[in-house]
Design a protein around this motif. Structure first.
Motif, mmCIF file in Angstrom:
data_model
loop_
_atom_site.group_PDB
_atom_site.id
_atom_site.type_symbol
_atom_site.label_atom_id
_atom_site.label_comp_id
_atom_site.label_asym_id
_atom_site.label_seq_id
_atom_site.Cartn_x
_atom_site.Cartn_y
_atom_site.Cartn_z
ATOM 1 N N THR A 76 4.986 -6.755 4.164
ATOM 2 C CA THR A 76 4.544 -5.388 3.867
ATOM 3 C C THR A 76 5.610 -4.606 3.107
ATOM 4 O O THR A 76 5.292 -3.870 2.168
ATOM 5 C CB THR A 76 4.208 -4.639 5.170
ATOM 6 O OG1 THR A 76 3.292 -5.421 5.948
ATOM 7 C CG2 THR A 76 3.571 -3.285 4.862
ATOM 8 N N VAL A 105 -10.017 -0.379 10.770
ATOM 9 C CA VAL A 105 -9.118 -1.290 10.052
ATOM 10 C C VAL A 105 -9.897 -2.526 9.607
ATOM 11 O O VAL A 105 -10.690 -3.085 10.363
ATOM 12 C CB VAL A 105 -7.922 -1.703 10.934
ATOM 13 C CG1 VAL A 105 -7.078 -2.769 10.245
ATOM 14 C CG2 VAL A 105 -7.079 -0.482 11.266
ATOM 15 N N THR A 106 -9.663 -2.946 8.359
ATOM 16 C CA THR A 106 -10.305 -4.133 7.808
ATOM 17 C C THR A 106 -9.235 -5.129 7.389
ATOM 18 O O THR A 106 -8.249 -4.754 6.752
ATOM 19 C CB THR A 106 -11.170 -3.778 6.582
ATOM 20 O OG1 THR A 106 -12.206 -2.880 6.984
ATOM 21 C CG2 THR A 106 -11.799 -5.024 5.977
ATOM 22 N N GLN A 108 -8.574 -8.193 5.016
ATOM 23 C CA GLN A 108 -9.058 -8.928 3.851
ATOM 24 C C GLN A 108 -8.272 -10.228 3.763
ATOM 25 O O GLN A 108 -7.045 -10.211 3.673
ATOM 26 C CB GLN A 108 -8.885 -8.097 2.588
ATOM 27 C CG GLN A 108 -9.601 -6.763 2.644
ATOM 28 C CD GLN A 108 -9.329 -5.915 1.420
ATOM 29 O OE1 GLN A 108 -8.990 -6.418 0.363
ATOM 30 N NE2 GLN A 108 -9.467 -4.608 1.571
ATOM 31 N N ARG A 121 -4.425 -8.916 4.114
ATOM 32 C CA ARG A 121 -4.116 -7.517 3.837
ATOM 33 C C ARG A 121 -4.955 -6.645 4.774
ATOM 34 O O ARG A 121 -6.176 -6.767 4.808
ATOM 35 C CB ARG A 121 -4.417 -7.171 2.379
ATOM 36 C CG ARG A 121 -3.527 -7.893 1.363
ATOM 37 C CD ARG A 121 -3.943 -7.504 -0.047
ATOM 38 N NE ARG A 121 -3.075 -8.064 -1.056
ATOM 39 C CZ ARG A 121 -3.289 -9.242 -1.646
ATOM 40 N NH1 ARG A 121 -4.344 -9.965 -1.301
ATOM 41 N NH2 ARG A 121 -2.455 -9.695 -2.577
ATOM 42 N N THR A 123 -6.248 -2.899 5.706
ATOM 43 C CA THR A 123 -6.443 -1.565 5.139
ATOM 44 C C THR A 123 -7.099 -0.665 6.177
ATOM 45 O O THR A 123 -7.825 -1.127 7.059
ATOM 46 C CB THR A 123 -7.330 -1.622 3.883
ATOM 47 O OG1 THR A 123 -8.587 -2.258 4.199
ATOM 48 C CG2 THR A 123 -6.646 -2.414 2.777
ATOM 49 N N ASP A 124 -6.835 0.650 6.061
ATOM 50 C CA ASP A 124 -7.433 1.598 6.984
ATOM 51 C C ASP A 124 -8.805 2.028 6.495
ATOM 52 O O ASP A 124 -9.315 1.503 5.489
ATOM 53 C CB ASP A 124 -6.517 2.796 7.212
ATOM 54 C CG ASP A 124 -6.265 3.620 5.945
ATOM 55 O OD1 ASP A 124 -7.021 3.473 4.964
ATOM 56 O OD2 ASP A 124 -5.312 4.421 5.946
ATOM 57 N N GLY A 127 -9.205 2.799 2.926
ATOM 58 C CA GLY A 127 -8.872 1.755 1.973
ATOM 59 C C GLY A 127 -7.400 1.644 1.651
ATOM 60 O O GLY A 127 -7.015 0.891 0.751
ATOM 61 N N ARG A 128 -6.534 2.348 2.379
ATOM 62 C CA ARG A 128 -5.101 2.296 2.124
ATOM 63 C C ARG A 128 -4.479 1.082 2.812
ATOM 64 O O ARG A 128 -4.802 0.773 3.951
ATOM 65 C CB ARG A 128 -4.428 3.573 2.637
ATOM 66 C CG ARG A 128 -4.826 4.833 1.882
ATOM 67 C CD ARG A 128 -4.268 6.062 2.530
ATOM 68 N NE ARG A 128 -4.755 6.224 3.898
ATOM 69 C CZ ARG A 128 -5.015 7.396 4.464
ATOM 70 N NH1 ARG A 128 -4.835 8.508 3.775
ATOM 71 N NH2 ARG A 128 -5.441 7.461 5.713
ATOM 72 N N LEU A 129 -3.582 0.408 2.097
ATOM 73 C CA LEU A 129 -2.899 -0.753 2.656
ATOM 74 C C LEU A 129 -1.965 -0.317 3.773
ATOM 75 O O LEU A 129 -1.127 0.561 3.587
ATOM 76 C CB LEU A 129 -2.105 -1.465 1.562
ATOM 77 C CG LEU A 129 -1.363 -2.736 2.000
ATOM 78 C CD1 LEU A 129 -2.362 -3.844 2.285
ATOM 79 C CD2 LEU A 129 -0.366 -3.169 0.923
ATOM 80 N N ILE A 130 -2.123 -0.940 4.941
ATOM 81 C CA ILE A 130 -1.248 -0.598 6.066
ATOM 82 C C ILE A 130 -0.396 -1.786 6.510
ATOM 83 O O ILE A 130 0.609 -1.600 7.202
ATOM 84 C CB ILE A 130 -2.058 -0.060 7.266
ATOM 85 C CG1 ILE A 130 -3.133 -1.060 7.700
ATOM 86 C CG2 ILE A 130 -2.684 1.282 6.922
ATOM 87 C CD1 ILE A 130 -3.914 -0.613 8.929
ATOM 88 N N ASP A 132 0.633 -6.177 5.256
ATOM 89 C CA ASP A 132 0.430 -7.292 4.337
ATOM 90 C C ASP A 132 1.166 -8.496 4.908
ATOM 91 O O ASP A 132 2.374 -8.425 5.162
ATOM 92 C CB ASP A 132 0.974 -6.912 2.955
ATOM 93 C CG ASP A 132 0.511 -7.844 1.845
ATOM 94 O OD1 ASP A 132 -0.108 -8.876 2.156
ATOM 95 O OD2 ASP A 132 0.776 -7.519 0.670
#
Length: 282
Positions: A76, A105-106, A108, A121, A123-124, A127-130, A132
């Motif tokens: 990350t 949270v998703t 991917q 990855r 994301t919240d 759609g923001r990366l939280i 990695d």
């Protein structure tokens, strides 16, 4: 109406899909060829995080067992160039998907060209990366985490008008899920082996519901793997090049085998990754 367990919404051609059937094949050659470019050569000189990470991933692959928890590598906070180089080095393999977790949270997920290596990855809800990660595992832990909260019982009302075989199928599913234990072989229900009316399929889909995980495998043909709303019950559909279902099944199992890296995959991937490291990062 689209044939198969998952029925497309009115006027749409594709249902319950992660990525469109018929999209371009995995980017193996293009991704690996990037490493031979002058751009990659310059990135490799300055991306020390990536150079240190690759042998650690290879070491993890060399000892990973198919039935054991995997190992996560947190990237990350790596510099952007390092994360780009990792993306290019790992490439895109046969399996990709998404898993819906708690609090919006998703996860991917994309398997690398080396089977058993995954890029995850998180994301919240916006759609923001939280987070990695690179993960070495048969299947990302996020898949099992997403499915762990699913109910183990199936509740339904009476069969609708026009139904033919849905009630015996539901009885079979309920019986098999009640008896299923981790490690048991998958029990497969193949819809092409007996008649199922549109009313049967509609009632079955409504009863089971949609689960939190969708996966697509593009090995030999395209396979769509979707968790239902009942734990250990999966829709597994195989498609031809015309996006026509050629095999439509439900599997009662932990995770369908078509999406899982096997024991020998880890060893082969360890060798392959060490070859890439030796060729481009030494």
């Amino acid at each position: 109406m689209k044939a198969g367990f998952w029925v497309a919404p009115e006027g749409e051609d594709t249902a319950m899909t992660v990525m469109p059937i018929g999209a371009e094949p995995p980017l193996r050659a293009r991704k690996l060829n990037f490493l031979a470019t002058s751009t990659a050569e310059e990135m490799i000189r300055r991306c020390n995080h990536t150079a240190r990470l690759l042998p650690e991933i290879a070491d993890a692959l060399a000892i990973q067992k198919a039935n054991e928890p995997g190992r996560l590598f947190d990237i990350t906070d790596f510099p952007e160039d390092d994360r780009t180089l990792i993306t290019e080095t790992l490439g895109e393999g046969e399996v990709a998907g998404v898993a819906a977790l708690a609090n919006g949270v998703t996860a991917q997920m994309q398997e690398a060209v080396m089977a058993g290596v995954w890029r995850i990855r998180f994301t919240d809800a916006e759609g923001r990366l939280i987070a990695d990660y690179v993960e070495v595992a048969s299947i990302p832990a996020a898949v099992r985490q997403a499915c762990s909260a699913l109910p183990t019982t199936i509740v339904h009302g009476p069969a609708p008008a026009g139904a033919m075989n849905v009630m015996p199928v539901l009885t079979e599913i309920a019986d098999r899920t009640a008896r299923y234990r981790d490690g048991d072989p998958a029990h497969v229900i193949t819809f092409s082996l007996f008649p199922m009316s549109p009313e049967d399929m509609g009632f079955l889909q409504t009863t089971l519901g949609a689960g939190p995980v969708q996966l697509t495998s593009r090995g030999y043909g395209t396979c769509r793997v979707v968790a239902t709303g009942a734990r250990n019950v999966w829709s597994v559909q195989f498609f031809n090049a015309m996006d026509t279902i050629i095999l439509d099944t439900l599997e009662i199992c932990d995770i369908p085998s078509v999406a899982i890296a096997a024991e020998e995959d880890f060893r082969d991937s360890a060798v392959r990754l060490r070859e890439i490291e030796e060729a481009y990062f030494k």
